[in-house]
Design a protein around this motif. Structure first.
Motif, PDB file in Angstrom:
ATOM      1  N   UNK A   1       0.842  -1.179   0.000  1.00 57.29           N
ATOM      2  CA  UNK A   1       0.000   0.000   0.000  1.00 57.29           C
ATOM      3  C   UNK A   1       0.887   1.243   0.000  1.00 57.29           C
ATOM      4  N   UNK A   2       0.569   2.163  -0.869  1.00 58.63           N
ATOM      5  CA  UNK A   2       1.317   3.422  -0.972  1.00 58.63           C
ATOM      6  C   UNK A   2       0.760   4.408   0.053  1.00 58.63           C
ATOM      7  N   UNK A   3       1.614   4.828   0.990  1.00 65.23           N
ATOM      8  CA  UNK A   3       1.206   5.770   2.022  1.00 65.23           C
ATOM      9  C   UNK A   3       1.990   7.065   1.883  1.00 65.23           C
ATOM     10  N   UNK A   4       1.406   8.201   2.250  1.00 61.34           N
ATOM     11  CA  UNK A   4       2.185   9.439   2.298  1.00 61.34           C
ATOM     12  C   UNK A   4       3.376   9.246   3.243  1.00 61.34           C
ATOM     13  N   UNK A   5       4.432  10.001   3.017  1.00 58.77           N
ATOM     14  CA  UNK A   5       5.670   9.838   3.774  1.00 58.77           C
ATOM     15  C   UNK A   5       5.451   9.891   5.285  1.00 58.77           C
ATOM     16  N   UNK A   6       4.699  10.871   5.762  1.00 58.79           N
ATOM     17  CA  UNK A   6       4.460  11.008   7.200  1.00 58.79           C
ATOM     18  C   UNK A   6       3.778   9.773   7.775  1.00 58.79           C
ATOM     19  N   UNK A  57       3.402  -4.632  22.799  1.00 63.15           N
ATOM     20  CA  UNK A  57       4.243  -5.124  21.690  1.00 63.15           C
ATOM     21  C   UNK A  57       3.455  -5.158  20.381  1.00 63.15           C
ATOM     22  N   UNK A  58       2.786  -4.046  20.087  1.00 63.75           N
ATOM     23  CA  UNK A  58       1.886  -4.035  18.940  1.00 63.75           C
ATOM     24  C   UNK A  58       2.609  -3.832  17.611  1.00 63.75           C
ATOM     25  N   UNK A  59       2.016  -4.424  16.590  1.00 61.48           N
ATOM     26  CA  UNK A  59       2.496  -4.318  15.208  1.00 61.48           C
ATOM     27  C   UNK A  59       1.316  -3.880  14.361  1.00 61.48           C
ATOM     28  N   UNK A  60       1.530  -2.871  13.528  1.00 60.62           N
ATOM     29  CA  UNK A  60       0.473  -2.256  12.742  1.00 60.62           C
ATOM     30  C   UNK A  60       0.612  -2.637  11.269  1.00 60.62           C
ATOM     31  N   UNK A  61      -0.471  -3.175  10.696  1.00 64.48           N
ATOM     32  CA  UNK A  61      -0.525  -3.479   9.267  1.00 64.48           C
ATOM     33  C   UNK A  61      -1.592  -2.592   8.635  1.00 64.48           C
ATOM     34  N   UNK A  62      -1.172  -1.543   7.893  1.00 66.23           N
ATOM     35  CA  UNK A  62      -2.156  -0.640   7.280  1.00 66.23           C
ATOM     36  C   UNK A  62      -3.088  -1.378   6.318  1.00 66.23           C
ATOM     37  N   UNK A  66      -7.099   7.309   4.097  1.00 64.34           N
ATOM     38  CA  UNK A  66      -7.831   8.354   3.380  1.00 64.34           C
ATOM     39  C   UNK A  66      -7.432   9.697   3.969  1.00 64.34           C
ATOM     40  N   UNK A  67      -7.331  10.700   3.097  1.00 59.82           N
ATOM     41  CA  UNK A  67      -6.992  12.037   3.563  1.00 59.82           C
ATOM     42  C   UNK A  67      -7.911  13.034   2.888  1.00 59.82           C
ATOM     43  N   UNK A  68      -8.538  13.885   3.698  1.00 61.55           N
ATOM     44  CA  UNK A  68      -9.403  14.936   3.199  1.00 61.55           C
ATOM     45  C   UNK A  68      -9.000  16.234   3.878  1.00 61.55           C
ATOM     46  N   UNK A  69      -8.449  17.147   3.103  1.00 60.39           N
ATOM     47  CA  UNK A  69      -7.977  18.399   3.682  1.00 60.39           C
ATOM     48  C   UNK A  69      -6.896  18.127   4.712  1.00 60.39           C
ATOM     49  N   UNK A  70      -7.125  18.569   5.950  1.00 56.46           N
ATOM     50  CA  UNK A  70      -6.130  18.367   6.998  1.00 56.46           C
ATOM     51  C   UNK A  70      -6.446  17.149   7.871  1.00 56.46           C
ATOM     52  N   UNK A  71      -7.396  16.334   7.440  1.00 56.51           N
ATOM     53  CA  UNK A  71      -7.773  15.147   8.211  1.00 56.51           C
ATOM     54  C   UNK A  71      -7.317  13.876   7.513  1.00 56.51           C
ATOM     55  N   UNK A  72      -6.705  12.995   8.294  1.00 56.90           N
ATOM     56  CA  UNK A  72      -6.290  11.699   7.779  1.00 56.90           C
ATOM     57  C   UNK A  72      -6.927  10.597   8.601  1.00 56.90           C
ATOM     58  N   UNK A  73      -7.241   9.491   7.951  1.00 53.88           N
ATOM     59  CA  UNK A  73      -7.814   8.335   8.645  1.00 53.88           C
ATOM     60  C   UNK A  73      -7.069   7.088   8.181  1.00 53.88           C
ATOM     61  N   UNK A  74      -6.325   6.503   9.106  1.00 52.82           N
ATOM     62  CA  UNK A  74      -5.604   5.260   8.841  1.00 52.82           C
ATOM     63  C   UNK A  74      -6.356   4.127   9.512  1.00 52.82           C
TER      64      UNK A  74
END
Length: 107
Positions: A1-6, A57-62, A66-74
């Protein structure tokens, strides 16, 4: 999955338990809301993530971003040493100056 750098940095630093790099994703006055508590500023956010990393010890798999304006939802599947693992969580972000200014974690 392509994610923004941040967002990619946010996920990578979570998955490598690098709390110092993790807080560089946030503004100086950022807030985090998780498990009914609020953490404000980089010092509190670093303490929160260090504790969470040690405890869960959590591991995150995106799964989706979605990003709308200044709001992001992962949306991510998070696994770790907690009851019910893995679970799907949503990371609601308010972005400012290409950094996270607010993060709210919901199930």
């Amino acid at each position: 999955m392509e994610l923004p750098q941040l967002i990619a940095q946010f996920v990578e630093t979570q998955n490598t338990y690098d709390s110092e790099a993790y807080v560089t994703c946030f503004t100086e006055t950022a807030t985090v809301h998780d498990e009914g508590k609020t953490y404000t500023g980089k010092v509190e956010i670093r303490q929160w993530i260090e504790h969470a990393n040690e405890q869960y010890k959590s591991f995150m798999q995106p799964l989706k971003y979605e990003e709308t304006g200044s709001n992001g939802l992962l949306t991510a599947e998070v696994s770790g040493t907690f009851p019910g693992s893995p679970i799907v969580l949503q990371f609601h972000m308010v972005l400012k100056y290409d950094l996270i200014d607010s993060l709210k974690v919901t199930g």
